[in-house]
Scaffold this motif. Structure first.
Motif, PDB file in Angstrom:
ATOM      1  N   VAL A 101     -52.552  -6.219 -94.556  1.00 52.14           N
ATOM      2  CA  VAL A 101     -52.594  -5.790 -93.164  1.00 52.14           C
ATOM      3  C   VAL A 101     -52.970  -4.322 -93.172  1.00 52.14           C
ATOM      4  O   VAL A 101     -52.218  -3.468 -93.642  1.00 52.14           O
ATOM      5  CB  VAL A 101     -51.226  -5.968 -92.484  1.00 52.14           C
ATOM      6  CG1 VAL A 101     -51.328  -5.615 -91.003  1.00 52.14           C
ATOM      7  CG2 VAL A 101     -50.731  -7.370 -92.655  1.00 52.14           C
ATOM      8  N   VAL A 102     -54.169  -4.044 -92.699  1.00 49.81           N
ATOM      9  CA  VAL A 102     -54.618  -2.651 -92.694  1.00 49.81           C
ATOM     10  C   VAL A 102     -53.974  -1.909 -91.525  1.00 49.81           C
ATOM     11  O   VAL A 102     -53.490  -0.792 -91.660  1.00 49.81           O
ATOM     12  CB  VAL A 102     -56.154  -2.584 -92.587  1.00 49.81           C
ATOM     13  CG1 VAL A 102     -56.631  -1.161 -92.372  1.00 49.81           C
ATOM     14  CG2 VAL A 102     -56.769  -3.191 -93.827  1.00 49.81           C
ATOM     15  N   GLU A 103     -53.973  -2.576 -90.379  1.00 51.89           N
ATOM     16  CA  GLU A 103     -53.435  -1.914 -89.201  1.00 51.89           C
ATOM     17  C   GLU A 103     -52.900  -2.957 -88.243  1.00 51.89           C
ATOM     18  O   GLU A 103     -53.489  -4.015 -88.056  1.00 51.89           O
ATOM     19  CB  GLU A 103     -54.544  -1.095 -88.522  1.00 51.89           C
ATOM     20  CG  GLU A 103     -54.018  -0.145 -87.481  1.00 51.89           C
ATOM     21  CD  GLU A 103     -55.071   0.886 -87.073  1.00 51.89           C
ATOM     22  OE1 GLU A 103     -56.124   0.954 -87.737  1.00 51.89           O
ATOM     23  OE2 GLU A 103     -54.820   1.598 -86.085  1.00 51.89           O
ATOM     24  N   TYR A 104     -51.757  -2.664 -87.621  1.00 50.12           N
ATOM     25  CA  TYR A 104     -51.154  -3.600 -86.679  1.00 50.12           C
ATOM     26  C   TYR A 104     -50.628  -2.791 -85.525  1.00 50.12           C
ATOM     27  O   TYR A 104     -49.774  -1.927 -85.708  1.00 50.12           O
ATOM     28  CB  TYR A 104     -50.033  -4.371 -87.384  1.00 50.12           C
ATOM     29  CG  TYR A 104     -49.297  -5.349 -86.496  1.00 50.12           C
ATOM     30  CD1 TYR A 104     -49.977  -6.154 -85.581  1.00 50.12           C
ATOM     31  CD2 TYR A 104     -47.910  -5.474 -86.568  1.00 50.12           C
ATOM     32  CE1 TYR A 104     -49.300  -7.043 -84.783  1.00 50.12           C
ATOM     33  CE2 TYR A 104     -47.229  -6.364 -85.769  1.00 50.12           C
ATOM     34  CZ  TYR A 104     -47.926  -7.147 -84.868  1.00 50.12           C
ATOM     35  OH  TYR A 104     -47.248  -8.037 -84.073  1.00 50.12           O
ATOM     36  N   ASN A 105     -51.182  -3.034 -84.343  1.00 51.70           N
ATOM     37  CA  ASN A 105     -50.808  -2.171 -83.231  1.00 51.70           C
ATOM     38  C   ASN A 105     -51.066  -2.867 -81.911  1.00 51.70           C
ATOM     39  O   ASN A 105     -51.615  -3.976 -81.868  1.00 51.70           O
ATOM     40  CB  ASN A 105     -51.617  -0.871 -83.294  1.00 51.70           C
ATOM     41  CG  ASN A 105     -50.788   0.298 -82.825  1.00 51.70           C
ATOM     42  OD1 ASN A 105     -49.942   0.151 -81.955  1.00 51.70           O
ATOM     43  ND2 ASN A 105     -51.042   1.465 -83.409  1.00 51.70           N
TER      44      ASN A 105
END
Lengths: 273, 308, 292
Positions: A246-250
């Protein structure tokens, strides 16, 4: 790609929602690793999925997004060579505990697949398959369920006069909505969608997207998509997967407008993938 | 030295005549081979029809198909085929009662439950079972299954319908198992996933989704099994006896159509006697039965084929 | 609002999971039923037959006395039968397969041939026996000879060879044909130099499996009148003969218990031959599957 522009007006709606206090978490994934044979497909995934929201999972092909969503209802175990460690908590309980019943999990968590996969039975039998399996025999109740589910999947008006016809006679988009109806029939809490529109034409796709918007009132939805505009249009939160991480979760709006990570930015601006 | 390929090829063309001849002769020869298979069928049909007509010149057709006594020897000969048909059906019913449940259950296990390793062991063993000569099965029925059954059913005669029926069933298991498994394996896995995702157990996926979807192939395999049971010869010749009887009692000694044909060709029924011609009439009946079954099986698997 | 009673779902869940487990075991038992039968069958036959299996058994002719009975004539007969059947059935079968795969146009005649072959495969072997008895033994006056037996057997296994040869030919990639045609080869040259060499191992595998069916077949040969009591070796294809399964059938039919033991010994010999043939077929098949 005009992703940012596309997501602008959705973002207003989303922003209001996300302003409210953080909702309940339905899925909590902790240090989750997964291998197919000797190939690691997921690395240390850490992610909380909120209840009654739409969570989108995006990323290039082979990034592990489908594997991840199939781990959430343990469908991934149907692959014989699969190995996992770490934990996934659903509703506060670890779904990989030895005593946890996978049938129970899948009753609460419905799934819609990439290609529509109705059973080779009538439309009616497709919808009531789940309830029948789970012991509901009363014909009246079954009819009610069929009607309600088909309405819920926005298919009722199109098929109400031919419920006994074979489901294979429906168009691709109708078949996919039938699969959604089939999934709604067991009244799950969560619906997992694995690229549900990738095999459909644009009109069917927009119908399904509208449907997702209606469904999120009653259900928590996790949707895998390789279509970034789609993620921007319909989701509240977005996770970007790359090479099994998961590189980015927003919040969707934030991720598409001001990505924290360079790789996310490269992907959403179309530099690769 | 310069090798001139073009010239060499040109010189080779001298035997062009032979080449051209072969080009024409080859397809003619292969067509001839293909025609032989048709001639075989014609041969079978002609043989049966011509000799059966001779038979019906001596024995009335109605007596043959409605008579309840088959006694083709001596002065008071009687040619009613019903006892032979009932014997054949008795064997078939017993055989299918063994072969259908065990064959289908094996197929379900292999297709829906078994791990790759179990499948790798069990499938070749089924192939071995399918390759065992029927005379060996016949020996097994007479010298092992019958004595075993006699322990349970004390007054079971040496020759009976039950023992060969069971063994014919065992012989057919591999065929039903492998054809049914083929039919179930061709059900796409996405359909299984759909059922699993709704909390179905493996059993429910198998029985409520996969088996119904593969039903035409499965039924076709049953019908083919029936055809095999009807045509099976050595097991019944060895273990069922040679007393044609119109009965539904599986502990009785009976005779099947195939058993009768073998019995007559073994004996000294003189060429040209009514007894001799009777084997063609029985053979014709047998041929029609199995042909109908085979056609039915093909019809079912073609007509009700699911296109996924 | 909620039509699905979660309570019912929960109480039923356990029952469903238990029945899944129980049925799984039952299905498993069914699947290993074959192994059990095979084990019992082999155990019985080997424990009874091995004591009778010695050099004398292999080199004696049939006899009225169990301890002197042997299968020399039957082995010789089976070998003769195979030697004559193999070329006939292979030429006819492969020829038919080549015609269907390489030359036949998709028309009614071709469909008729195909349907005919699949129906021939389902004709009971006794009916082939009647054909052999009438056409070869009587009409063509071959008598009860190896030739009559071999022709009958060839027709019996023809469908198997045709189907397996068709599969072997179909497995050849289309680019092999294109390569050959592109160099100016004719159709026959392509078949002769590209198709047959590429398909030969697959054809042989199917052929051996078909012959192993023929070597165990009893009924048709009984009917064309292969004898069970001969005390000489066949001299040529017009000689009378016996084969292993017929010898076994004959011993099985005797009332004396000792002959059943002799029959077991005969079955061991037959099974050993079958295992040998099948191993060769499997060996070739493994080699074949590595190509392309």
């Amino acid at each position: 790609m005009n992703t940012a522009a596309d997501s602008k007006h959705v973002s207003i709606v989303n922003a209001k929602k996300s302003d409210q206090a953080e909702t309940k978490t339905i899925y909590s994934v902790q240090n989750f690793n997964l291998w197919y044979g000797n190939n690691q497909a997921l690395y240390d995934v850490q992610m909380d999925i909120p209840a009654n929201k739409v969570t989108a999972i995006i990323g290039p092909s082979g990034c592990g997004k489908s594997t991840f969503i199939k781990a959430l209802n343990r469908m991934v175990e149907l692959v014989p060579s699969v190995r996992m460690n770490g934990s996934i908590y659903y509703d506060g309980k670890d779904i990989f505990r030895p005593k946890y019943k996978v049938e129970d999990l899948r009753t609460r968590v419905g799934m819609v697949f990439q290609n529509p996969n109705p059973f080779p039975k009538s439309i009616y039998e497709n919808v009531v398959y789940g309830p029948k399996t789970h012991g509901i025999k009363n014909k009246k109740v079954l009819n009610e369920i069929a009607k309600k589910s088909l309405k819920g999947a926005a298919l009722w008006d199109e098929v109400k006069d031919r419920l006994q016809e074979n489901a294979f006679g429906l168009s691709g988009g109708q078949q996919q909505r039938l699969c959604i109806a089939r999934c709604l029939a067991i009244e799950p809490d969560v619906i997992l969608m694995d690229e549900p529109t990738s095999a459909l034409d644009p009109i069917s796709t927009s119908k399904i997207e509208e449907l997702v918007q209606t469904l999120k009132k009653d259900y928590s939805i996790a949707i895998v998509t390789h279509n970034m505009q789609q993620a921007a249009r319909i989701s509240d939160k977005t996770a970007f997967f790359l090479n099994g991480e998961v590189v980015e979760y927003n919040i969707t709006d934030k991720l598409f407008s001001y990505p924290d990570d360079k790789r996310t930015e490269d992907y959403i601006t179309g530099r690769f993938g | 030295m310069v090798v001139n390929v073009r010239n060499m090829m040109k010189n080779k063309k001298s035997n062009e005549f032979l080449l051209r001849f072969l080009e024409k002769a080859a397809p003619a020869f292969f067509l001839l081979c293909a025609v032989i298979s048709i001639l075989t069928t014609i041969g079978i049909v002609l043989t049966l029809v011509v000799e059966t007509i001779t038979f019906f010149n001596r024995v009335p057709f109605m007596e043959f198909i409605t008579g309840t006594k088959w006694w083709p020897f001596g002065k008071n000969a009687s040619y009613g085929i019903l006892p032979l048909i009932s014997g054949t059906l008795l064997i078939t019913v017993v055989a299918m009662m063994v072969a259908i449940p065990v064959g289908l259950a094996s197929a379900i296990y292999l297709s829906e439950f078994a791990s790759f390793r179990v499948r790798k062991v069990v499938k070749p063993i089924l192939e071995v079972l399918a390759g065992i000569p029927t005379i060996v099965y016949g020996f097994f029925a007479l010298t092992f299954v019958t004595p075993m059954l006699q322990v349970v059913i004390s007054d079971l005669p040496i020759f009976n319908a039950l023992s060969p029926g069971i063994v014919v069933g065992i012989m057919i298991i591999p065929m039903i198992a492998s054809l049914s498994e083929d039919a179930m394996s061709s059900v796409p896995s996405t359909i299984r996933e759909g059922a699993f995702a709704m909390g179905s157990t493996r059993l429910e996926v198998a029985l409520k989704v996969v088996v119904p979807a593969a039903l035409s192939g499965i039924i076709a395999s049953f019908v083919l099994g029936v055809s095999r049971a009807i045509g099976e010869t050595m097991i019944v010749s060895v273990a069922a006896g040679s007393t044609p009887k119109l009965t539904t009692d599986v502990t009785d000694s009976i005779q099947t159509m195939t058993g009768y044909i073998v019995q007559v060709t073994l004996g000294d029924a003189s060429y040209g006697s009514t007894t001799y011609y009777s084997i063609y009439a029985v053979g014709m009946t047998l041929f029609v039965f199995t042909l109908l079954m085979n056609l039915l099986s093909q019809f079912i698997s073609r007509r009700f084929k699911e296109d996924y | 609002m909620n039509l699905v009673d979660k309570q019912v779902v929960q109480t039923r869940m356990n029952k469903r999971i238990v029945s899944n487990k129980v049925m799984r075991q039952l299905f498993f038992l069914a699947a290993i039923f074959g192994i059990v039968v095979l084990t019992v069958l082999l155990y019985r036959i080997f424990s009874e037959g091995l004591p009778y299996l010695d050099w004398a058994f292999l080199t004696n002719f049939a006899s009225r006395f169990p301890e002197e009975a042997g299968i020399k004539a039957a082995i010789a007969g089976s070998l003769w039968l195979m030697t004559v059947t193999a070329p006939i059935s292979l030429v006819l079968g492969v020829g038919t397969a080549i015609y269907l795969e390489e030359y036949a146009k998709e028309n009614r005649f071709t469909r008729f041939i195909r349907m005919n072959i699949s129906n021939l495969a389902g004709v009971p072997s006794v009916v082939f026996g009647l054909l052999g008895l009438t056409v070869f033994v009587r009409l063509m006056e071959m008598g009860r000879s190896i030739m009559a037996g071999s022709l009958t057997m060839s027709l019996l296994i023809l469908p198997i060879i045709v189907v397996s040869s068709q599969e072997a030919i179909r497995a050849i990639p289309k680019n092999q044909y294109e390569a050959s045609y592109a160099m100016g080869a004719t159709r026959w040259q392509t078949i002769r130099r590209v198709v047959l060499p590429a398909a030969i191992l697959g054809i042989l595998t199917g052929g051996i499996l078909a012959l192993s069916r023929a070597i165990g077949e009893t009924a048709p040969l009984l009917m064309i009148g292969a004898l069970s009591f001969i005390a000489y070796l066949p001299e040529n294809i017009w000689s009378g003969f016996t084969v292993l399964p017929i010898q076994i059938f004959n011993w099985t039919g005797r009332p004396q218990e000792e002959f059943h033991l002799v029959a077991s010994a005969g079955i061991i010999v037959l099974l050993v031959i079958l295992v040998l043939m099948n191993s060769v077929a499997v060996f070739i098949r493994n080699k074949f599957s590595k190509r392309f």
